[in-house]
Design a protein around this motif. Structure first.
Motif, PDB file in Angstrom:
ATOM      1  N   GLU A 116       0.832  -1.205   0.000  1.00  0.00           N
ATOM      2  CA  GLU A 116       0.000   0.000   0.000  1.00  0.00           C
ATOM      3  C   GLU A 116       0.866   1.255   0.000  1.00  0.00           C
ATOM      4  OE1 GLU A 116      -3.416   2.453   0.158  1.00  0.00           O
ATOM      5  OE2 GLU A 116      -3.053   0.389  -0.466  1.00  0.00           O
ATOM      6  N   MET A 117       2.014   1.204   0.662  1.00  0.00           N
ATOM      7  CA  MET A 117       2.915   2.349   0.691  1.00  0.00           C
ATOM      8  C   MET A 117       3.424   2.670  -0.715  1.00  0.00           C
ATOM      9  SD  MET A 117       6.538   2.752   2.737  1.00  0.00           S
ATOM     10  CE  MET A 117       7.278   1.439   1.719  1.00  0.00           C
ATOM     11  N   VAL A 118       3.803   1.627  -1.461  1.00  0.00           N
ATOM     12  CA  VAL A 118       4.270   1.839  -2.827  1.00  0.00           C
ATOM     13  C   VAL A 118       3.150   2.408  -3.694  1.00  0.00           C
ATOM     14  CG1 VAL A 118       5.168   0.702  -4.891  1.00  0.00           C
ATOM     15  CG2 VAL A 118       6.016   0.042  -2.644  1.00  0.00           C
ATOM     16  N   ALA A 119       1.950   1.849  -3.547  1.00  0.00           N
ATOM     17  CA  ALA A 119       0.817   2.315  -4.354  1.00  0.00           C
ATOM     18  C   ALA A 119       0.453   3.754  -4.022  1.00  0.00           C
ATOM     19  CB  ALA A 119      -0.386   1.404  -4.121  1.00  0.00           C
ATOM     20  N   ARG A 120       0.426   4.065  -2.720  1.00  0.00           N
ATOM     21  CA  ARG A 120       0.058   5.422  -2.316  1.00  0.00           C
ATOM     22  C   ARG A 120       1.123   6.431  -2.744  1.00  0.00           C
ATOM     23  NH1 ARG A 120      -2.048   6.613   3.724  1.00  0.00           N
ATOM     24  NH2 ARG A 120      -3.581   5.100   2.956  1.00  0.00           N
ATOM     25  N   SER A 121       2.380   6.052  -2.640  1.00  0.00           N
ATOM     26  CA  SER A 121       3.456   6.960  -3.047  1.00  0.00           C
ATOM     27  C   SER A 121       3.399   7.236  -4.546  1.00  0.00           C
ATOM     28  CB  SER A 121       4.815   6.364  -2.670  1.00  0.00           C
ATOM     29  OG  SER A 121       4.915   6.180  -1.271  1.00  0.00           O
ATOM     30  N   ALA A 122       3.117   6.189  -5.324  1.00  0.00           N
ATOM     31  CA  ALA A 122       3.011   6.374  -6.770  1.00  0.00           C
ATOM     32  C   ALA A 122       1.843   7.290  -7.114  1.00  0.00           C
ATOM     33  CB  ALA A 122       2.852   5.017  -7.458  1.00  0.00           C
ATOM     34  N   ALA A 123       0.707   7.091  -6.445  1.00  0.00           N
ATOM     35  CA  ALA A 123      -0.456   7.943  -6.694  1.00  0.00           C
ATOM     36  C   ALA A 123      -0.175   9.388  -6.305  1.00  0.00           C
ATOM     37  CB  ALA A 123      -1.663   7.403  -5.924  1.00  0.00           C
ATOM     38  N   THR A 124       0.505   9.588  -5.180  1.00  0.00           N
ATOM     39  CA  THR A 124       0.853  10.943  -4.753  1.00  0.00           C
ATOM     40  C   THR A 124       1.784  11.611  -5.744  1.00  0.00           C
ATOM     41  OG1 THR A 124       0.589  10.334  -2.421  1.00  0.00           O
ATOM     42  CG2 THR A 124       1.892  12.301  -2.898  1.00  0.00           C
ATOM     43  N   LEU A 125       2.757  10.862  -6.238  1.00  0.00           N
ATOM     44  CA  LEU A 125       3.712  11.404  -7.199  1.00  0.00           C
ATOM     45  C   LEU A 125       3.017  11.840  -8.489  1.00  0.00           C
ATOM     46  CD1 LEU A 125       6.751  11.881  -7.800  1.00  0.00           C
ATOM     47  CD2 LEU A 125       6.782   9.588  -8.809  1.00  0.00           C
ATOM     48  N   PHE A 168       6.327  19.841  -8.470  1.00  0.00           N
ATOM     49  CA  PHE A 168       6.527  18.956  -7.325  1.00  0.00           C
ATOM     50  C   PHE A 168       6.948  19.732  -6.082  1.00  0.00           C
ATOM     51  CE2 PHE A 168       7.307  16.559 -11.211  1.00  0.00           C
ATOM     52  CZ  PHE A 168       6.399  15.518 -11.048  1.00  0.00           C
ATOM     53  N   ALA A 169       6.561  21.001  -6.026  1.00  0.00           N
ATOM     54  CA  ALA A 169       6.823  21.804  -4.829  1.00  0.00           C
ATOM     55  C   ALA A 169       6.040  21.227  -3.652  1.00  0.00           C
ATOM     56  CB  ALA A 169       6.418  23.257  -5.076  1.00  0.00           C
ATOM     57  N   GLY A 170       6.729  20.986  -2.555  1.00  0.00           N
ATOM     58  CA  GLY A 170       6.075  20.429  -1.372  1.00  0.00           C
ATOM     59  C   GLY A 170       5.845  18.939  -1.418  1.00  0.00           C
ATOM     60  N   LEU A 171       6.460  18.241  -2.373  1.00  0.00           N
ATOM     61  CA  LEU A 171       6.201  16.804  -2.528  1.00  0.00           C
ATOM     62  C   LEU A 171       6.804  15.988  -1.394  1.00  0.00           C
ATOM     63  CD1 LEU A 171       5.230  14.347  -4.161  1.00  0.00           C
ATOM     64  CD2 LEU A 171       7.403  14.441  -5.415  1.00  0.00           C
ATOM     65  N   ILE A 172       8.021  16.303  -0.982  1.00  0.00           N
ATOM     66  CA  ILE A 172       8.719  15.462   0.004  1.00  0.00           C
ATOM     67  C   ILE A 172       7.971  15.400   1.335  1.00  0.00           C
ATOM     68  CG2 ILE A 172      10.832  15.225   1.355  1.00  0.00           C
ATOM     69  CD1 ILE A 172      12.393  16.246  -1.015  1.00  0.00           C
ATOM     70  N   PRO A 173       7.587  16.535   1.956  1.00  0.00           N
ATOM     71  CA  PRO A 173       6.835  16.409   3.212  1.00  0.00           C
ATOM     72  C   PRO A 173       5.490  15.728   3.036  1.00  0.00           C
ATOM     73  CG  PRO A 173       6.902  18.695   2.473  1.00  0.00           C
ATOM     74  CD  PRO A 173       7.869  17.938   1.626  1.00  0.00           C
ATOM     75  N   ARG A 174       4.862  15.874   1.877  1.00  0.00           N
ATOM     76  CA  ARG A 174       3.590  15.195   1.649  1.00  0.00           C
ATOM     77  C   ARG A 174       3.789  13.688   1.581  1.00  0.00           C
ATOM     78  NH1 ARG A 174      -0.304  15.442  -3.690  1.00  0.00           N
ATOM     79  NH2 ARG A 174      -2.145  14.497  -2.726  1.00  0.00           N
ATOM     80  N   LEU A 175       4.834  13.240   0.893  1.00  0.00           N
ATOM     81  CA  LEU A 175       5.132  11.811   0.827  1.00  0.00           C
ATOM     82  C   LEU A 175       5.462  11.257   2.205  1.00  0.00           C
ATOM     83  CD1 LEU A 175       7.271  11.277  -2.410  1.00  0.00           C
ATOM     84  CD2 LEU A 175       5.054  10.254  -1.885  1.00  0.00           C
ATOM     85  N   LEU A 176       6.307  11.966   2.946  1.00  0.00           N
ATOM     86  CA  LEU A 176       6.681  11.496   4.276  1.00  0.00           C
ATOM     87  C   LEU A 176       5.459  11.415   5.191  1.00  0.00           C
ATOM     88  CD1 LEU A 176      10.019  13.459   4.862  1.00  0.00           C
ATOM     89  CD2 LEU A 176       9.740  11.039   4.290  1.00  0.00           C
ATOM     90  N   LEU A 252       0.696  20.556   6.527  1.00  0.00           N
ATOM     91  CA  LEU A 252       0.814  22.011   6.579  1.00  0.00           C
ATOM     92  C   LEU A 252       2.059  22.496   5.842  1.00  0.00           C
ATOM     93  CD1 LEU A 252      -0.014  24.795   7.664  1.00  0.00           C
ATOM     94  CD2 LEU A 252       1.186  24.233   9.792  1.00  0.00           C
ATOM     95  N   VAL A 253       3.196  21.872   6.122  1.00  0.00           N
ATOM     96  CA  VAL A 253       4.452  22.271   5.486  1.00  0.00           C
ATOM     97  C   VAL A 253       4.388  22.037   3.982  1.00  0.00           C
ATOM     98  CG1 VAL A 253       6.921  21.759   5.331  1.00  0.00           C
ATOM     99  CG2 VAL A 253       5.825  21.935   7.568  1.00  0.00           C
ATOM    100  N   SER A 254       3.812  20.920   3.566  1.00  0.00           N
ATOM    101  CA  SER A 254       3.693  20.621   2.137  1.00  0.00           C
ATOM    102  C   SER A 254       2.866  21.675   1.418  1.00  0.00           C
ATOM    103  CB  SER A 254       3.071  19.240   1.942  1.00  0.00           C
ATOM    104  OG  SER A 254       2.818  18.987   0.577  1.00  0.00           O
ATOM    105  N   ASN A 255       1.727  22.063   2.001  1.00  0.00           N
ATOM    106  CA  ASN A 255       0.871  23.062   1.369  1.00  0.00           C
ATOM    107  C   ASN A 255       1.542  24.432   1.312  1.00  0.00           C
ATOM    108  OD1 ASN A 255      -1.024  21.083   1.077  1.00  0.00           O
ATOM    109  ND2 ASN A 255      -2.420  21.847   2.639  1.00  0.00           N
ATOM    110  N   LEU A 256       2.266  24.782   2.367  1.00  0.00           N
ATOM    111  CA  LEU A 256       2.956  26.070   2.367  1.00  0.00           C
ATOM    112  C   LEU A 256       4.071  26.104   1.323  1.00  0.00           C
ATOM    113  CD1 LEU A 256       3.228  26.931   6.185  1.00  0.00           C
ATOM    114  CD2 LEU A 256       1.649  27.860   4.499  1.00  0.00           C
TER     115      LEU A 256
END
Length: 311
Positions: A116-125, A168-176, A252-256
């Motif tokens: 599920e982590m792989v699937a969710r990360s791919a969808a987020t990306l 992909f601004a804010g992608l890393i905190p959203r993925l984490l 919050l950090v991802s959206n900012l």
């Protein structure tokens, strides 16, 4: 897809207000009210007062700014179950009594959570560019800009001004945040279901040997089993809520970061400084005590010494 789209439309005003509060935009001054203990405190406007202000400025249609790219993101994210074809379920775990059954169950949870982590990360990306456009369409309300007026034109604008990385601004905190929330939710649910609910049912009165008639076991505990199944589903919802609360700072950090220094008034001072990275944004919010800003849209007390901008 239709159900997800309907829920997206219904929740759009809530997300719209939430994003504006996360940025630090407060168009209405605080009012004197009472908290849950009856003490007088200054409170920021809640969800409905904020929404009324948006309707007053832009009409009811103004509550649905950024809906088109968000619907695209929701539709694409709905096909995430296709990951089950990449990771077919493994049925090699035998159901044995005692500790072996719990061990196999834990291994299964770890395996399914990893998939599920792989699937969710791919969808987020894949959907993150639409997420960035959605946020910027909403934040335009602050400075009354029209820079991101359409989904296709927004893609062209971001590519022209920021290149591929702008999507992909804010992608890393959203993925984490997504990954941490997933593991917290699944592991907490496993611990509750395995060591609290099942043990509780096993030691409940009447859980001893069941009477047999003619070699056929009479299932006298069906209501109890049904109750345990319902409690397990409730525990999943509770752990999901708990995990989302713990990982809210990542959201919050991802959206900012998605709107920071993008040419919109909401991404510049006095609302937000220019952050050098998402870690810089995190540290500054932590110093200000704003890590939970926008998490609650009701009974919002004015924190002392915090950064807010009132018109």
């Amino acid at each position: 897809v239709l159900l997800g789209s309907g829920l997206t439309v219904l929740s759009q005003p809530l997300m719209y207000v939430k994003v504006l509060v996360q940025v630090g935009y407060e168009p209405l001054p605080p009012t004197l009210g009472r908290n849950i203990f009856g003490r007088q405190v200054y409170q920021l406007p809640g969800l409905f007062s904020y929404a009324k202000h948006i309707v007053k400025v832009d009409g009811r249609a103004g509550l649905f700014k950024g809906l088109a790219p968000r619907l695209c993101s929701s539709a694409i994210g709905t096909v995430r179950p296709l990951s089950g074809q990449l990771f077919p379920p493994d049925s090699s775990f035998p159901l044995q009594p005692g500790a072996r059954r719990k061990e196999s169950s834990l291994e299964q949870v770890l395996k399914e959570t990893s998939q599920e982590m792989v699937a969710r990360s791919a969808a987020t990306l894949i959907t993150h560019p639409f997420h960035v456009i959605t946020l910027r369409c909403m934040v335009q309300f602050i400075g009354r800009e029209t820079k991101y007026s359409g989904t296709l034109s927004a893609f062209a604008t971001i590519y022209r001004e920021e290149g591929i990385l702008g999507f992909f601004a804010g992608l890393i905190p959203r993925l984490l945040g997504d990954i941490l929330s997933l593991w917290l939710c699944n592991m907490l649910a496993y611990l509750i279901n395995t060591y609290a609910l099942e043990n509780g049912v096993g030691s409940a009165p009447g859980s001893g040997p069941r009477p047999r008639f003619g070699g056929i076991q009479v299932l006298l505990l069906l209501p109890q089993v049904s109750t345990m199944t319902e409690m397990k589903s409730y525990s999943q919802a509770v752990t999901g809520f708990f995990a989302s609360m713990l990982t809210y700072p990542f959201v919050l950090v991802s959206n900012l970061m998605a709107v920071n220094n993008c040419g919109l008034a909401g991404g510049l001072l006095p609302y937000a400084p220019t952050y050098s990275s998402w870690l810089d944004c995190w540290s500054q919010l932590h110093r200000e005590g704003n890590m939970s800003r926008g998490n609650s849209l009701f009974l919002r007390k004015v924190p002392a010494g915090k950064r807010y901008v009132w018109e």
